[in-house]
Design a protein around this motif. Structure first.
Motif, short mmCIF file in Angstrom:
data_model
loop_
_atom_site.label_atom_id
_atom_site.label_comp_id
_atom_site.label_asym_id
_atom_site.label_seq_id
_atom_site.Cartn_x
_atom_site.Cartn_y
_atom_site.Cartn_z
N ALA A 56 103.11 95.02 12.62
CA ALA A 56 103.19 94.71 14.06
C ALA A 56 101.89 95.05 14.77
O ALA A 56 101.51 94.38 15.73
CB ALA A 56 104.35 95.49 14.69
N ASP B 131 107.11 97.38 10.61
CA ASP B 131 106.78 98.56 11.41
C ASP B 131 105.53 99.23 10.85
O ASP B 131 105.05 98.90 9.76
CB ASP B 131 107.96 99.53 11.41
N HIS C 158 105.31 91.70 18.15
CA HIS C 158 106.65 91.39 18.64
C HIS C 158 106.73 91.40 20.17
O HIS C 158 107.77 91.08 20.72
CB HIS C 158 107.68 92.37 18.06
N HIS C 159 105.64 91.74 20.85
CA HIS C 159 105.59 91.62 22.32
C HIS C 159 105.12 90.24 22.77
O HIS C 159 105.22 89.92 23.96
CB HIS C 159 104.66 92.68 22.91
N ARG D 92 108.08 86.79 19.08
CA ARG D 92 109.39 87.33 19.42
C ARG D 92 110.46 86.25 19.39
O ARG D 92 111.53 86.43 18.81
CB ARG D 92 109.32 87.96 20.82
N SER E 128 112.00 92.14 16.73
CA SER E 128 112.70 92.97 17.70
C SER E 128 112.12 94.37 17.75
O SER E 128 111.83 94.97 16.70
CB SER E 128 114.19 93.06 17.33
N ALA E 129 111.97 94.90 18.96
CA ALA E 129 111.48 96.27 19.12
C ALA E 129 112.41 97.27 18.45
O ALA E 129 111.96 98.33 17.99
CB ALA E 129 111.34 96.60 20.61
N ASP E 130 113.71 96.94 18.34
CA ASP E 130 114.65 97.85 17.71
C ASP E 130 114.32 98.09 16.23
O ASP E 130 114.65 99.14 15.68
CB ASP E 130 116.07 97.30 17.82
N GLU F 192 106.30 100.54 18.37
CA GLU F 192 106.54 100.77 19.80
C GLU F 192 105.89 102.07 20.25
O GLU F 192 105.26 102.13 21.32
CB GLU F 192 108.04 100.82 20.07
#
Length: 398
Positions: free
Chosen positions: A81, A102, A341-342, A347, A353-355, A361
Motif C-alpha cells: 500500500a 499491508d 487504497h486512498h 479503492r 480497504s483500510a480495514d 494506515e
C-alpha cells in the motif's frame, strides 16, 4: 529578506556530467547508439547483476518487466500500500489485478506477515513486488519463502534503493532469490538521467525479452523464412511492444553520475546521521524510519522520513499543521505516500480497504519527509531542524 526554499530533494550535476552530454551531442547518434550499452554494462557492474536493460522511466521498467514475465488478465500482482502508484499501475497496464498488501508501520515496507495475508486474498498470485521504501531494504528472504510457496515470482521495486545493500553487504540488484530489480533515474533519485529507469536481472532470456519490448518487440533474428531473410533491413514483430527507449544523451549522463554513486550515497547517509543525532537529542515526539537493521545492510536514504509518535489520529492532525508551517517557512517537506487504497481508482476498482491495511494506515497518518539531497549543507539542515522544532512546539496540542 525571504530565505531561499530548501526542497525535499534535487539532483547534483557537475561539469563532468555536462561534458558527457555535450560529447554525445557532438557525436553521430543521439539515440540507440553505443552509450546505451555502455551504461547498461556499468550499471550491471554497480548492482552486481549479469544484465541490465535501461528504459525511459522507472514506470516503463515496471510495465516492461511485468509484460516480459507474461503477466496478464487473471493474474494477481501483490504490491504494498505504501508506494508510488506506478508499482500498481504497471500491473493494471499489463492486464493484471493489483492486490494491495499491508506494510510494517515503522518501516513502510512489505513484511512477511503482511504478504501472507495478501496472498490469502489472491486468486492467482503471479508476482510479488517488494518496494524498498526510502532506500531501506526489505526482508527479501522472508518474502521469497512465501512467494515461492504460492507459485509467484518475487521482483524488487528498488526505485528508491540504488546504492542500498542487503544483509552481508550485497548491492540491491544482486539478491539471488529475486527474479529482477527495477531502478529509477528521476532527478531526485540516487543518480539521474533526467527521466529513465532500468531492470537488473541474472536471467539472460528475460533481459532479451525486455530489450525487444522496449523497441516495439522488433526482432532482427526471428524465424524468418521469406526470400528477404538475412537482409540488413529485414525485421519481424512477433508481439506487442512499446517505445520505451532511452537516449544516448540520457545514458551518457547516467554513466557519468554512476561514477559518483558511492559519493552520493555517503553524502546522503552523512546527512541522515546528522538528522538521527538531532532527533535523539531534541525531538522525543519523532522517530525516524531509519537505516537497515540487518548486519551488513544499509539504506541509500533516498528519503529521510520521520514518524510523529502518539495516537495516530492526533499524529495525523499534528502532521498537517507541522507540514503547513514548514512549507510556509520555505522548508520543502513532503509526505510519502498517499497510500494506494486512498486513491479512488484502486479503492473502487480493486476493493482495497483500510480495514485490511492497519499498518499502512498508521504509517500514512504520521509520516513526514524532511529535505535530504546531495549538497544539503549543515547550515541548511540546522535551519530545517530549527523550524521543525518550532513547528512541533506550536502544534503540540493539535
Amino acid at each position: 529578506m525571504t530565505e531561499p526554499s530548501i526542497p525535499y530533494g534535487r539532483q547534483s550535476i557537475d561539469e563532468s556530467d555536462v561534458d558527457a552530454v555535450v560529447r554525445v551531442l557532438r557525436s553521430r547518434m543521439l539515440t540507440q547508439g553505443p552509450e546505451v550499452a555502455a551504461f547498461e554494462r556499468a550499471l550491471a557492474a554497480a548492482v552486481g547483476s549479469s544484465e541490465t536493460v535501461v528504459v525511459s522511466s522507472g514506470t516503463a521498467a515496471l510495465h516492461a518487466l511485468y509484460a516480459a514475465l507474461g503477466v496478464g488478465p487473471g493474474d494477481d500482482v501483490v504490491v504494498p500500500a505504501n508506494t508510488f502508484v506506478a508499482t500498481a499501475a504497471a500491473a493494471v497496464l499489463a492486464g493484471a489485478r493489483p492486490v494491495i498488501a499491508d506494510v510494517d508501520p515503522e518501516t513502510g515496507n512489505l513484511d512477511p506477515d503482511s504478504l501472507e495475508r495478501a496472498l490469502a486474498r489472491c486468486d492467482r498470485p503471479r508476482v510479488v513486488a517488494a518496494v524498498h521504501f526510502a532506500g531501506r531494504p526489505c526482508d527479501l528472504d522472508g518474502l521469497a519463502d512465501l512467494a515461492e510457496a504460492a507459485g509467484a515470482v518475487l521482483v524488487e521495486d528498488a526505485c528508491h534503493a540504488l546504492g542500498s545493500r542487503h544483509a552481508g553487504g550485497h548491492p540491491v540488484g544482486s539478491h539471488p532469490r529475486s527474479r529482477a530489480t527495477v531502478f529509477s533515474f528521476h532527478p531526485v533519485k540516487a543518480i539521474t538521467t533526467g527521466e529513465g529507469g532500468a531492470v537488473a536481472t541474472d536471467d539472460v532470456e528475460l533481459a532479451a525479452r525486455l530489450r525487444a519490448l522496449r523497441h516495439h518487440a522488433v526482432l532482427r533474428d526471428g524465424d524468418d523464412d521469406s526470400a528477404d531473410a538475412g537482409a540488413a533491413w529485414r525485421y519481424q514483430v512477433a508481439g506487442l511492444g512499446f517505445n520505451y527507449r532511452i537516449t544516448d544523451l540520457q545514458c551518457a549522463l547516467g554513466r557519468s553520475q554512476l561514477d559518483r554513486l558511492e559519493t552520493f550515497v555517503e553524502s546522503r547517509r552523512s546527512a541522515a546521521a546528522r538528522y538521527d543525532a538531532a532527533l535523539a537529542e531534541r525531538f522525543p515526539e519523532l522517530a525516524p524510519v531509519g537505516d537497515a537493521a540487518e548486519p551488513g545492510a544499509r539504506s541509500a536514504y533516498h528519503l529521510y522520513v520521520v514518524r510523529i509518535l502518539g495516537p495516530v489520529a492526533s499524529a495525523r492532525r499534528r502532521r498537517r499543521a507541522v507540514f503547513d508551517r514548514l512549507r510556509a517557512d520555505g522548508i520543502g517537506v513532503q509526505v510519502h505516500y498517499v497510500p494506494l487504497h486512498h486513491h479512488p481508482f484502486y479503492r473502487d476498482r480493486f476493493g482495497a480497504s483500510a480495514d485490511d491495511l492497519p499498518g499502512a494506515e498508521d504509517h500514512a497518518g504520521r509520516g513526514l519527509t524532511l529535505p535530504l539531497f546531495v549538497g544539503l549543507t549543515a547550515d541548511e539542515q540546522a535551519r530545517v531542524l530549527e523550524r521543525l522544532r518550532a513547528a512541533l512546539d506550536v502544534t503540540a496540542t493539535a
